[in-house]
Design a protein around this motif. Structure first.
Motif, short mmCIF file in Angstrom:
data_model
loop_
_atom_site.label_atom_id
_atom_site.label_comp_id
_atom_site.label_asym_id
_atom_site.label_seq_id
_atom_site.Cartn_x
_atom_site.Cartn_y
_atom_site.Cartn_z
N ARG A 42 34.94 -12.42 -11.41
CA ARG A 42 34.86 -11.00 -10.87
C ARG A 42 35.91 -10.42 -10.31
O ARG A 42 36.15 -9.41 -9.95
N GLN B 221 39.83 -8.04 -14.27
CA GLN B 221 39.16 -7.05 -15.01
C GLN B 221 39.96 -5.65 -15.07
O GLN B 221 39.54 -4.81 -15.92
N ASP B 222 41.16 -5.75 -14.47
CA ASP B 222 41.84 -4.30 -14.64
C ASP B 222 42.99 -4.75 -15.73
O ASP B 222 44.22 -5.30 -15.30
N GLU C 277 44.17 -7.11 -2.62
CA GLU C 277 42.97 -6.65 -1.90
C GLU C 277 42.08 -8.26 -2.45
O GLU C 277 41.58 -8.20 -3.46
N ASP D 212 48.40 -10.26 -9.36
CA ASP D 212 48.43 -9.21 -8.62
C ASP D 212 47.47 -9.47 -7.53
O ASP D 212 47.71 -8.75 -6.53
N ALA D 213 46.70 -10.50 -7.67
CA ALA D 213 45.44 -10.60 -6.52
C ALA D 213 46.31 -11.23 -5.10
O ALA D 213 45.86 -11.01 -4.26
N SER E 4 46.63 -4.26 -14.39
CA SER E 4 47.15 -5.61 -13.37
C SER E 4 47.69 -6.81 -13.91
O SER E 4 47.27 -7.31 -15.12
N ALA F 154 38.74 -8.56 -9.39
CA ALA F 154 39.15 -7.24 -9.88
C ALA F 154 40.53 -7.03 -10.64
O ALA F 154 40.71 -6.13 -11.52
N TYR F 155 41.59 -7.96 -10.40
CA TYR F 155 42.68 -7.89 -10.97
C TYR F 155 42.69 -8.31 -12.43
O TYR F 155 43.24 -7.82 -13.49
#
Lengths: 355, 762, 174
Positions: free
Chosen positions: A118, A123-124, A144, A139-140, A127, A120-121
């Protein structure tokens, strides 16, 4: 969504042949795959829909008391299978603590094992993510990351595995049956998901085109049924991924712990078996200090990957707590809030006491 | 938890029977079910994106992934080569508009991004529109644009944003207000408590994404869109496209939630209308959930400081509330958070101040209880801290500082039943048994239990609105106003008011609303729609009855002949002599005898300026919260919420209770869940969805009670309606935070309260 | 690529020539078969607004490929009432004011119908809340939803099996 070819093979042999071609991906429940395709984190050229393959949707009891779960058994069907839930209650509890009723109705056993992180980086697509695109960076790391890994991560990837189901499976030593055009093999579930190392793009031990056909729980796993719980900390009461989670199972003989199983979720890129913590409990009388020590041992090698030091403390505490719950005994009926700290024991009544 | 209560016991009020026909012959005041209920439960209620005109094209906007810089290139060719893609609209080929989008559109318009140039000012800003024959093709076309940027450093926080004094906050409120001598008040205080508080960026996240279906016919356009301010929007769109306002028809029968985000014009919806015009075909444009995090407003982040001086008697000697509110680099909406301190508590000295902080974000805007929510979230913790410092019960402390008149100005309140709210809420909750000390209560499972409270307050505006009522020959009526039902129940409550004014049963009244070609229903915002459009409808009905009375009392053959001076009563479709109700005549009969097919009346509403000058006007309430917290893992669950609210006249208690519940659930959300988390480096919101941006689910809401405290207020408006839509959020947030403190002894001053905040040792 | 699929929706047979495998069940219903009652709230399985019954089970139609639904029996909000007679869940939603804006309501109702069929909640409000948690209501109508589901569940337990309508057939190009 990138255009793709949609193929719905009628036989397993056909499916694994199709999937062996580059750019292919399997489609079962679709709850994770389609989501990833929508956000652009996955872009298969060919979807091999395996939902109609025969023989993969049954829960079979083996002569030795073990069970084989077909890869296409839906999460909800497994959790609500009375015999299964009675034999492996913490697996059922973990399943029911995950996602929503709708998603559990669609998601399959095999798909749950194959769900992606999960992060977020990840999934983006804007990133950098070594897991999604090897060598692009992470980038994680400086981003964040309060929900990221505290165990088993590297500078290349700090993502966590999000499955609830896999946590008790790892604790109980499940085996994953896979098949490809090269034949069948069995992978211990603890070896299915890979830690990132310097190749975070290698997420599982599966080879190209290999299909999970089933999951086996050994007969011995049912021996824990009287003392087995799953506990999952969330930021809302339901329909949320774990901050941290844990499965614990005990066998108590003559007031002593004969065998213990502990695994953690939400802490690493794989469901995390805490074998040393298990070993620390064997042969002793269950006690809060012993459970606390197990928590310490389970997290001994943990360190923050970012702004998430609190997860280490939480993980220690959840190990202690889930062991306590396991010791109290598996409830006769699935709690109303499966996996929740608020899944109170049904024999307690409401009221507030002033202390 | 074992609150195995039956649903009946969960909300005893629903069992109350209300007297029928509280006022002459109507269902006003009755808990009638929603008139649009059948449509909504059968899927037949039409929301904007459900429309599918012949020849429809699908438009999907491409949005930026950077917060600041320029779009260097877009691969338009690749997008256009994708099968099904019809056109790609970029700044290079976008048709001209008649209003400069970099200029505000009065009265409430913000600066918007509609492809005027290649500048990027925030993440998720529209940078192109792909139009295609199918949604799938348009979506993929957007991906294929593969934008390249010239990126500048994003300003994302206090450390790199530009701070400035805020002259005006919210919608035109002054940024600084001061009464009395603050320094003297603080110096003379027996004790001063102070704290720093923060509230995160929050996004409205109505379940229905912003959508527009636009179809042009020459210079006229029909627009299906969710809209909280139909007439105003129609005029604004007309100005953008250089056509007369009457050429714009907006249809917005149902909004799938608004919460403020559908009241103000935004770029994407203009782009949908523009695409339809530019391509000469109807176009549907719907935002993705992720795209709702940027161009359609949000509740701006705040950093607040509160200082409270208190005397030995527990009375405030000084109240200082300072707030920094994040706004965009190119427009101004500073959350008027500190103004919450002007409404509630008596103090000889009060100062509220605001600063703005320019960041590379989409412009914030009003979101359910703008200012009041964020401000009271902090103020109510600060009040709790001051009470603790004084060794007082939080409720007793608030009562000691009860404002009998408006703080600072000394203006009388038009009405204020807050004391009754405190009493009834506290009694229903069982507050009296609460120990002063934190961390002393446990439940039978060993969970930490805490009780907290907060005061709720919200202004009650009345906006200009118009309505029309037509009495028909058969004695039924058609009433019309271009109002908006975003869930508050306008289709029902407004019709109830119209029926009341007409002396008709509700089922005799046909209600038309939700279109911009109807009389101006005003803005559905500020919790003022029922008070505004409802008053206009009521006046329109009154106008009809006045005309009808004239016909009847002037008709020698009418039983009402000559009753002009005595007066008549309209009830159940008949006019009755006031002095002898047995003498009456049906509306149908009156019209027939007068040879009239119908009788049309009109009505307007607007606050009486003298009353507005003389009185302070607010709804009030008190919220009591119980939380349970796992003593080791520190996961929090709100186990009980009781709110008691006084908001003037209640038109439909069933709907009003739902509004309070909804507001209180927003309070849970604010206190414990909502936060848009932006990457500090890029400004990209990393949880721009509904999986990781948490709002409450059903299991978060175990037991609630909303008490409707009676209140009469002839000063706010003839009907005496205040407003109920937003007040539930206020008070609740602080009540929950205070309950968390009471359970744990840990004061968390940053929202949302997270597990890690509670892991630290007391 | 073009795919022929055949599915029964609300008792009516649809043979669909699907010109794009990317189409989800949700978009098939809304954009191609004129059944917009099912709503799109997030398109990612995170809100429940798109809940429909597939072969009697509630799922998120936004995460199902239409192509994959070949041969399925689908019930949407439009297929629940019998003529003018509302399904008990629908009636209970009105009675308990279990919605405000109404946008999540079709999903809530289909989810509730699925929940009652599953038979796992009984008359326990806490189980209802948990099992309805896959349907987000931003307006906050949860208390009414819980009451409505409990009431409809009680009625379903008292009454006989609900009957289904007579299927007729139709052809659709999409």
């Amino acid at each position: 969504m990138k255009p793709f070819d949609y193929i719905r093979p009628a036989t397993l042999a056909e499916a694994v042949t199709e999937a062996a071609r580059p750019g292919s991906a399997y489609l079962a429940g679709g709850t994770n795959m389609l989501d990833l395709m929508k956000v652009g984190a996955a872009a298969p050229e060919r979807l091999v829909d395996i939902t109609r393959l025969p023989g993969l949707d049954a829960v079979e009891w083996l002569p030795d008391g073990g069970v084989r779960i077909g890869a296409l058994v839906r999460n909800s069907d497994l959790a609500y299978d009375a015999r299964f839930a009675a034999s492996f209650p913490m697996v059922a509890e973990a399943l029911l603590s995950g996602a929503s009723a709708q998603l559990r109705n669609a998601a399959t056993v095999g798909g749950n094992l194959m769900q992606r992180t999960r992060c977020a980086y990840f999934q983006d697509p804007a990133s950098a993510c070594n897991r999604r695109e090897s060598g692009s960076g992470c980038d994680a790391r400086d981003g964040e990351n309060r929900m990221h890994a505290v165990l088993g991560f590297t500078e290349h990837c700090i993502a966590v595995h999000a499955s609830d189901f896999c946590v008790p499976l790892v604790a109980l030593g499940a085996e994953v049956e896979v098949e490809s055009s090269d034949g069948k093999r069995t992978i211990p579930i603890d070896e299915l998901h890979l830690l990132p190392g310097d190749t975070p793009q290698m997420e599982t031990a599966l080879r190209r085109g290999e299909l999970i056909t089933g999951v086996k729980l050994p007969a011995g796993a049912a021996a824990f049924s009287g003392h087995a719980r799953y506990l999952k900390l969330r930021e809302r009461t339901s329909y949320a991924f774990a901050v941290v989670s844990a499965a614990a199972a005990l066998q108590i003989e003559d007031g002593r712990i004969a065998e213990a199983r502990i695994a953690l979720g939400g802490v690493a890129a794989k469901p995390w078996r805490a074998a040393e913590a298990e070993a620390s409990l064997v042969g002793i009388e269950p006690s809060q200090p012993a459970f606390a020590r197990a928590g310490e041992i389970a997290l001994a090698s943990a360190h923050p990957s970012g702004a998430n030091a609190f997860k280490i403390e939480l993980a220690r505490r959840i190990v202690t707590r889930v062991l306590t719950r396991a010791l109290e005994g598996t409830p006769e009926r699935m709690p109303a809030l499966p996996g929740s700290p608020f899944a109170a024991r049904p024999d307690k009544t409401s009221g507030v006491a002033h202390v | 938890m074992s609150e195995q209560m039956s649903p009946e016991r969960m909300s005893p009020e629903t069992q109350t029977t209300f007297p029928r026909h509280v006022r002459h012959g109507s269902n006003s005041g009755q808990p009638v079910s929603r008139r649009d209920g059948r449509l909504k439960v059968t899927g037949a209620a039409t929301y904007a994106a459900d429309n599918h005109p012949e020849g429809l094209l699908h438009a999907v906007i491409a949005t930026s992934t950077i917060a600041r810089g320029r779009v260097r290139s877009l691969d338009v060719e690749a997008a256009k080569a994708h099968p099904g893609v019809v056109e790609v609209i970029t700044p290079a080929n976008r048709m001209p508009l008649h209003h400069d989008p970099n200029e505000k559109m009065p009265p409430f318009g913000f600066r918007v991004e509609v492809l005027q140039d290649d500048t990027v000012r925030y993440v998720n800003q529209p940078i192109a529109v792909v139009v295609a024959e199918t949604l799938e093709a348009a979506t993929e076309g957007v991906r294929l644009l593969a934008p390249r940027y010239e990126e500048e450093d994003a300003r994302t926080g206090l450390d790199n944003g530009l701070r400035h004094e805020a002259q005006s906050v919210g919608v035109g409120a002054p940024g600084t207000v001061s009464f009395g001598d603050l320094d003297a008040g603080l110096k003379g205080a027996a004790r001063v408590t102070e704290g720093d508080y923060s509230t995160p960026p929050q996004y409205h996240n109505a379940m229905e994404p912003h959508a527009v279906v636009a179809e042009w016919d020459g210079d006229t356009v029909t627009i299906d869109m969710p809209n909280q301010a139909l007439r105003m929007s129609a005029a604004s769109y007309a100005a953008y496209f250089g056509i007369p306002a009457e050429n714009v028809l907006i249809r917005s029968p149902f909004l799938g939630g608004g919460f403020g985000s559908k009241a103000i014009l935004n770029g994407p919806q203009i782009l949908g209308i523009l695409a339809a015009r530019q391509l000469g075909r109807p176009v549907k444009l719907v935002l993705t959930r992720a795209q709702m995090y940027g161009p359609v407003g949000h509740r701006g982040r705040t950093w607040q400081k509160l200082r409270l001086g208190t005397g030995d008697d527990g009375k405030l000697t000084a109240l200082h509330h300072h707030s920094i509110g994040a706004t965009s680099s190119f427009d101004d909406f500073v959350e008027p958070a500190a103004n919450a301190s002007l409404m509630l508590y008596e103090s000889p000295a009060i100062r509220v101040e605001h600063e703005g902080l320019r960041l590379d974000i989409g412009t914030p805007g009003p979101m359910r209880a703008p200012g009041e929510a964020s401000g009271s979230a902090s103020l109510e913790i600060a009040m709790d801290e001051a009470a603790e410092a004084c060794g007082m019960d939080p409720l007793a402390f608030r009562l000691a500082n009860y404002a009998e008149t408006q703080p600072g100005t000394g203006k009388p309140f038009s009405s204020k039943a807050l004391r009754e709210c405190y009493e009834q809420g506290a009694a229903a909750f069982g507050w009296a048994g609460r120990p002063l000390e934190a961390g002393t209560m446990r439940d039978e499972n060993g969970f930490l239990v805490g009780w907290g409270m907060g005061t709720a307050v919200f202004p009650c505006p009345q906006f200009p609105a118009e309505a029309r009522a037509t009495l028909r020959a058969d004695g039924t009526a058609l009433v019309e106003t271009g109002g908006a039902d975003m869930g508050q129940g306008a289709w029902t409550a407004l019709a109830q008011l119209a029926a009341e004014s007409l002396g008709l049963d509700l089922d005799k009244v046909e209600f038309h609303s939700g279109r911009s070609d109807l009389p101006d229903g005003g803005v559905a915002g500020g919790s003022g729609h029922t008070a505004s459009a409802g008053q206009a409808l009521s006046n329109a009905g009154g106008d009809v009855i006045a005309r009808l009375t004239e016909l009847a009392t002037g008709d020698p053959d009418s039983p009402l002949f000559g009753a002009g001076n005595i007066g008549v009563v309209a009830a159940e479709g008949r006019l009755h002599r006031r002095d002898d109700e047995t003498r009456s005549q049906s509306y149908a009969d009156i019209l027939a005898r007068a040879g009239q097919k119908e009788l049309v009346g009109t009505g307007k509403s607007g606050r009486d300026p003298a009353s507005a000058e003389a009185f302070a006007m607010h709804s009030h309430g008190a919220v009591f919260a119980e939380v349970k917290i796992d003593p080791n893992l520190m996961q929090v669950r709100v186990s009980r919420l009781v709110g008691a609210f006084a908001a003037g006249r209640i038109i439909n208690p069933k709907l009003v209770r739902s509004q309070y519940y909804g507001g209180m659930i927003w309070g849970i959300s604010f206190a414990l869940q909502e936060e848009a988390v932006a990457d500090r480096r890029t400004g990209r919101i990393m949880n721009a969805d509904l999986a990781e941006y948490h709002v409450p689910v059903n299991a978060d809401v175990p037991r609630m009670e909303a008490i409707l405290v009676p209140e009469e207020d002839p000063r706010v408006s003839p009907l005496g309606i205040k407003g109920v839509g937003e007040i539930g959020v206020t008070g609740t947030v602080g009540a929950i935070a205070n309950a968390v403190w009471h359970a744990t002894g840990i004061r968390v001053r940053n929202y949302p309260i997270r597990i890690e905040d509670l892991l630290r040792r007391r | 690529m073009s795919l022929s699929i055949s599915l029964a929706i609300n008792g009516r047979q649809h043979d669909v020539a699907l010109n794009d495998p990317r189409v989800t069940l949700l978009d098939l219903l809304r954009e191609r078969l004129d059944l917009p009652g099912t709503k799109k709230g997030c398109d990612r399985g995170q809100c429940g607004a798109c809940t429909v019954l597939v072969d009697g089970r509630r799922i998120n139609s936004c995460l199902a490929l239409a192509a994959s639904m070949d041969g399925a029996e689908i019930t949407t909000i439009e297929g629940l009432a019998e003529g003018d007679e509302l399904h008990p869940v629908q009636a209970a939603f009105i009675e308990h004011d279990a919605f405000q804006c109404g946008y999540c309501t079709p999903g809530q109702i289909m989810s509730a119908v699925g929940l009652i069929k599953e038979g796992m909640a009984g008359d326990d409000p806490e189980r209802v809340r948990e099992l309805m948690s896959g349907n987000i209501c931003r307006c906050g109508a949860y208390q009414g939803i819980t009451e409505a589901v409990l009431e409809a569940g009680r009625k379903a337990a008292e009454n006989a099996q609900p009957q289904t309508g007579n299927p007729d057939t139709g052809k659709d190009a999409a």
